[in-house]
Design an enzyme around this catalytic site. Structure first.
Site, PDB file in Angstrom:
ATOM      1  CE  LYS A 175      -1.901   3.161   2.677  1.00 24.04           C
ATOM      2  NZ  LYS A 175      -2.048   4.208   1.696  1.00 24.04           N
ATOM      3  CD  GLU A 250      12.520   0.760   9.480  1.00 28.83           C
ATOM      4  OE1 GLU A 250      12.937  -0.379   9.269  1.00 28.83           O
ATOM      5  OE2 GLU A 250      13.220   1.705   9.924  1.00 28.83           O
ATOM      6  CB  CYS A 284      12.603   8.946   8.967  1.00 28.71           C
ATOM      7  SG  CYS A 284      13.632   7.849   8.011  1.00 28.71           S
ATOM      8  CD  GLU A 385       9.555  13.018  12.058  1.00 38.97           C
ATOM      9  OE1 GLU A 385       8.440  12.478  12.181  1.00 38.97           O
ATOM     10  OE2 GLU A 385      10.552  12.433  11.635  1.00 38.97           O
TER      11      GLU A 385
HETATM   12  P1  TAP Z   1       1.727   8.510   7.884  1.00 40.50           P
HETATM   13  O1  TAP Z   1       0.568   9.412   7.876  1.00 40.50           O
HETATM   14  O2  TAP Z   1       2.024   7.740   9.087  1.00 40.50           O
HETATM   15  O3  TAP Z   1       1.499   7.555   6.615  1.00 40.50           O
HETATM   16  C1  TAP Z   1       2.335   6.483   6.280  1.00 40.50           C
HETATM   17  C2  TAP Z   1       1.517   5.430   5.557  1.00 40.50           C
HETATM   18  O4  TAP Z   1       0.569   4.889   6.465  1.00 40.50           O
HETATM   19  C3  TAP Z   1       0.720   5.966   4.380  1.00 40.50           C
HETATM   20  O5  TAP Z   1       0.681   4.980   3.379  1.00 40.50           O
HETATM   21  C4  TAP Z   1      -0.652   6.187   5.002  1.00 40.50           C
HETATM   22  O6  TAP Z   1      -1.708   6.171   4.075  1.00 40.50           O
HETATM   23  C5  TAP Z   1      -0.738   4.979   5.914  1.00 40.50           C
HETATM   24  N1  TAP Z   1      -1.737   5.104   6.981  1.00 40.50           N
HETATM   25  C6  TAP Z   1      -2.325   6.228   7.473  1.00 40.50           C
HETATM   26  N2  TAP Z   1      -3.223   5.902   8.427  1.00 40.50           N
HETATM   27  C7  TAP Z   1      -3.205   4.551   8.553  1.00 40.50           C
HETATM   28  C8  TAP Z   1      -3.895   3.622   9.372  1.00 40.50           C
HETATM   29  N3  TAP Z   1      -4.783   4.003  10.280  1.00 40.50           N
HETATM   30  N4  TAP Z   1      -3.624   2.304   9.232  1.00 40.50           N
HETATM   31  C9  TAP Z   1      -2.715   1.888   8.346  1.00 40.50           C
HETATM   32  N5  TAP Z   1      -2.039   2.713   7.517  1.00 40.50           N
HETATM   33  C10 TAP Z   1      -2.267   4.042   7.625  1.00 40.50           C
HETATM   34  O7  TAP Z   1       3.083   9.223   7.581  1.00 40.50           O
HETATM   35  P2  TAP Z   1       3.436  10.124   6.363  1.00 40.50           P
HETATM   36  O8  TAP Z   1       2.769  11.433   6.563  1.00 40.50           O
HETATM   37  O9  TAP Z   1       3.124   9.384   5.114  1.00 40.50           O
HETATM   38  O10 TAP Z   1       5.044  10.246   6.497  1.00 40.50           O
HETATM   39  C11 TAP Z   1       5.658  11.133   7.356  1.00 40.50           C
HETATM   40  C12 TAP Z   1       6.074  10.460   8.655  1.00 40.50           C
HETATM   41  O11 TAP Z   1       6.663   9.192   8.424  1.00 40.50           O
HETATM   42  C13 TAP Z   1       7.113  11.220   9.418  1.00 40.50           C
HETATM   43  O12 TAP Z   1       6.774  11.236  10.765  1.00 40.50           O
HETATM   44  C14 TAP Z   1       8.409  10.438   9.226  1.00 40.50           C
HETATM   45  O13 TAP Z   1       9.374  10.520  10.202  1.00 40.50           O
HETATM   46  C15 TAP Z   1       7.931   9.064   9.073  1.00 40.50           C
HETATM   47  N6  TAP Z   1       8.873   8.300   8.242  1.00 40.50           N
HETATM   48  C16 TAP Z   1       9.744   7.466   8.872  1.00 40.50           C
HETATM   49  C17 TAP Z   1      10.658   6.758   8.136  1.00 40.50           C
HETATM   50  C18 TAP Z   1      11.601   5.839   8.839  1.00 40.50           C
HETATM   51  S1  TAP Z   1      12.609   4.963   8.002  1.00 40.50           S
HETATM   52  N7  TAP Z   1      11.623   5.751  10.130  1.00 40.50           N
HETATM   53  C19 TAP Z   1      10.690   6.881   6.764  1.00 40.50           C
HETATM   54  C20 TAP Z   1       9.793   7.731   6.160  1.00 40.50           C
HETATM   55  C21 TAP Z   1       8.883   8.441   6.920  1.00 40.50           C
HETATM   56  P3  TAP Z   1      -2.246   7.491   3.344  1.00 40.50           P
HETATM   57  O14 TAP Z   1      -1.240   8.553   3.529  1.00 40.50           O
HETATM   58  O15 TAP Z   1      -2.364   7.043   1.958  1.00 40.50           O
HETATM   59  O16 TAP Z   1      -3.568   7.786   3.950  1.00 40.50           O
END
Ligand code: TAP
Length: 481
Positions: A175, A250, A284, A385
């Site tokens: 996904k 992660e 991240c 963050e």
């Molecule tokens: P999230 O909102 O957490 O989204 C990540 C993924 O999870 C997306 O595909 C999102 O789907 C999905 N998701 C959202 N709600 C969910 C639920 N209730 N159940 C299952 N999946 C769900 O994060 P983001 O905004 O995409 O990314 C930014 C954050 O990710 C930052 O905090 C960053 O630090 C962290 N991040 C960490 C790493 C590592 S390696 N630690 C790497 C990259 C990012 P949709 O967005 O499609 O709704």
């Protein structure tokens, strides 16, 4: 006309029964580059069911490691033949510079090669436990792996999960983030051209609350691997309790970058810039807190701010751009809000702080490289963050204080130390409570090294042999001789 993307279920490209489509934007200019389906709960469940039955058929899980390696190498080769297109798509969908996207595409192909290579090495342990008992420890695939990825490295994060999960012999459901599905579609087009059996790999696009949640809750998913925010990670852990599936997370970070008086100043300044402004800070492991010892604080800040002001922000397809766009308007607004809060809580805004809307960036989501100095540990911009091009510089007196401030966070993803004294550097980096660390460098890493965090930055590790372990069960077989 923007292309209508499709779901990939059971080896076929199919439309969702949900007629609603999501506009996929290029954040550098808001051009609609594709329209993506929003899969339903039922479609997600269907993909999981097919993945489960394909796993149980043994069509992939029973293949020898060498046979699986052959398919992984086919995927690597297909990716290598399409690196330019993958990089171009990633740049357009995420907003990063072409140079960054090219590096991601090459790393992605290399990840498949690495796991193919790993399969060529026999693994496992055998020993004589007691006189008549020979014990073997073997690794086995887990079943169905649910892979949920974010928007900041849409291609690389997908591949960091797909490659080891397939290498281990699992079926997969990927996904992507709703706003960045384009390179995942390309990867599945390439996978479709290989000998991977039908029904093993599925691509289900849609919202986190529907598709992601269904994957996390499903009793037919055996392991869920998630990269994203700490808040959603917590939800996933809760959702996974139904069948007690394995969870690998992660999550976020607020990583400290410690610069001692005896550091090589030029090296420290350059890596501290790269540490936060790579990927417009949407990384991240970004070094978003810079801790500088008082003896060089003023000199460091002066040099740092001068260079930060010189960073050329622009569209990813402009070769002179050093920093690209922010992924979406919503995320840009959240970063600008943090900048507002930073000013309000008394941080000194030394440079940047605004959206850029000139020189071809009128319609895009661009923010200036932003530096706050003289911050304190209680400020929101130091604790939370921001996930954008915003860095907070803080002063420290001595080694003990540096370690205390560095570890004064709920996160533990990354960290760095800059010093010409190797003993001190090693002493301090060993005390930094984080999974990914550097001495006199930032952001440099490799596919062999485990990637992941301490504390609320996650559970488990990606990459290396550790990454394969996340998708395997471990079994003991005892033979009565
Ligand atoms: P999230 O909102 O957490 O989204 C990540 C993924 O999870 C997306 O595909 C999102 O789907 C999905 N998701 C959202 N709600 C969910 C639920 N209730 N159940 C299952 N999946 C769900 O994060 P983001 O905004 O995409 O990314 C930014 C954050 O990710 C930052 O905090 C960053 O630090 C962290 N991040 C960490 C790493 C590592 S390696 N630690 C790497 C990259 C990012 P949709 O967005 O499609 O709704």
């Amino acid at each position: 006309m923007a292309q209508n993307l499709k779901l990939y279920i059971n080896g076929e490209w199919v439309d969702s029964s949900n007629p609603e489509m999501q506009d996929i934007l290029n954040p550098a200019n808001q051009e609609v580059i594709a329209k993506a389906p929003k899969a339903t709960k039922e479609e997600t469940e269907e993909a999981i069911k097919i993945a489960k039955s394909a796993f149980e058929s043994g069509a992939w899980s029973d293949r020898t490691p060498q046979e699986r390696a052959k398919v992984l190498l086919q995927i690597a080769e297909k990716m290598e033949e399409n690196l330019d297109e993958l990089a171009e798509l990633e740049m357009k969908n995420n907003g990063k510079t072409l140079r960054e996207a090219q590096s991601d595409a090459a790393d992605a192909a290399n990840t498949f090669r690495y796991y193919a290579g790993l399969l060529d090495h026999p693994s496992g342990v055998t020993y004589q436990a007691i006189e008549d008992l020979q014990t073997m420890i073997v690794k086995e695939p887990m079943g169905v792996a649910g892979l949920i990825v974010p928007w900041n490295f849409p291609l690389l994060m997908s591949v960091w999960k797909i490659a080891p999960a397939l290498a281990a012999g699992n079926s997969i459901i990927l996904k992507p983030a709703e706003i960045t599905p384009v390179t995942a579609v390309k990867v599945f087009e390439l996978i479709d051209q290989t000998d991977l059996p039908k029904g093993i790999a599925h691509l289900v696009m849609g919202s986190g609350s529907v598709v992601g949640q269904t994957i996390a809750e499903s009793d037919d998913v055996d392991v869920v691997s998630f990269t994203g925010s700490t808040g959603v990670g917590r939800n996933i852990m809760q959702a996974a309790t139904g069948n007690l599936k394995k969870v690998s997370l992660e999550l976020g970070g607020k990583s400290p970058n410690i610069i001692f008086d005896d550091a090589d100043l030029e090296t420290a300044v350059d890596y501290a810039l790269f540490g936060i402004f790579m990927g417009s800070g949407q990384v991240c492991s970004s070094g978003s807190r810079i801790l500088v010892q008082e003896g060089i604080y003023d000199e460091f800040v002066a040099k740092y701010v001068e260079k930060a002001k010189g960073i050329k922000v622009g569209p990813g397809n402009d070769e002179s751009s050093q920093m690209g766009a922010i992924v979406s308007e919503k995320h840009m607004e959240s970063i600008l809000e943090y900048i507002r809060i930073g000013k309000e809580e008394g941080g000194n805004l030394a440079c940047g702080g605004s959206r850029i809307q000139r020189d071809g960036m009128e319609k895009g989501f661009f923010i200036e490289p932003t530096v706050f100095t003289d911050v304190t540990s209680d400020m929101k911009i130091v604790r939370e963050e921001i996930f954008g091009p915003v860095v907070a510089i803080q002063k420290f007196k001595d080694e003990a204080e540096a370690v205390r401030i560095a570890n004064d966070t709920e996160f533990g993803l990354a960290g760095a130390v800059f010093s010409e004294d190797q003993n001190k550097a090693m002493r301090v980096i060993r005390k930094v409570r984080a999974g990914i660390t550097w001495v006199n460098a930032y952001h440099l890493t490799n596919v062999q090294a485990p990637w992941g965090g301490y504390k609320q930055s996650g559970i488990g590790r990606s990459l290396g042999t550790y990454g394969l372990d996340e998708y395997q069960e471990t079994k003991q077989i005892n033979i009565n001789l």
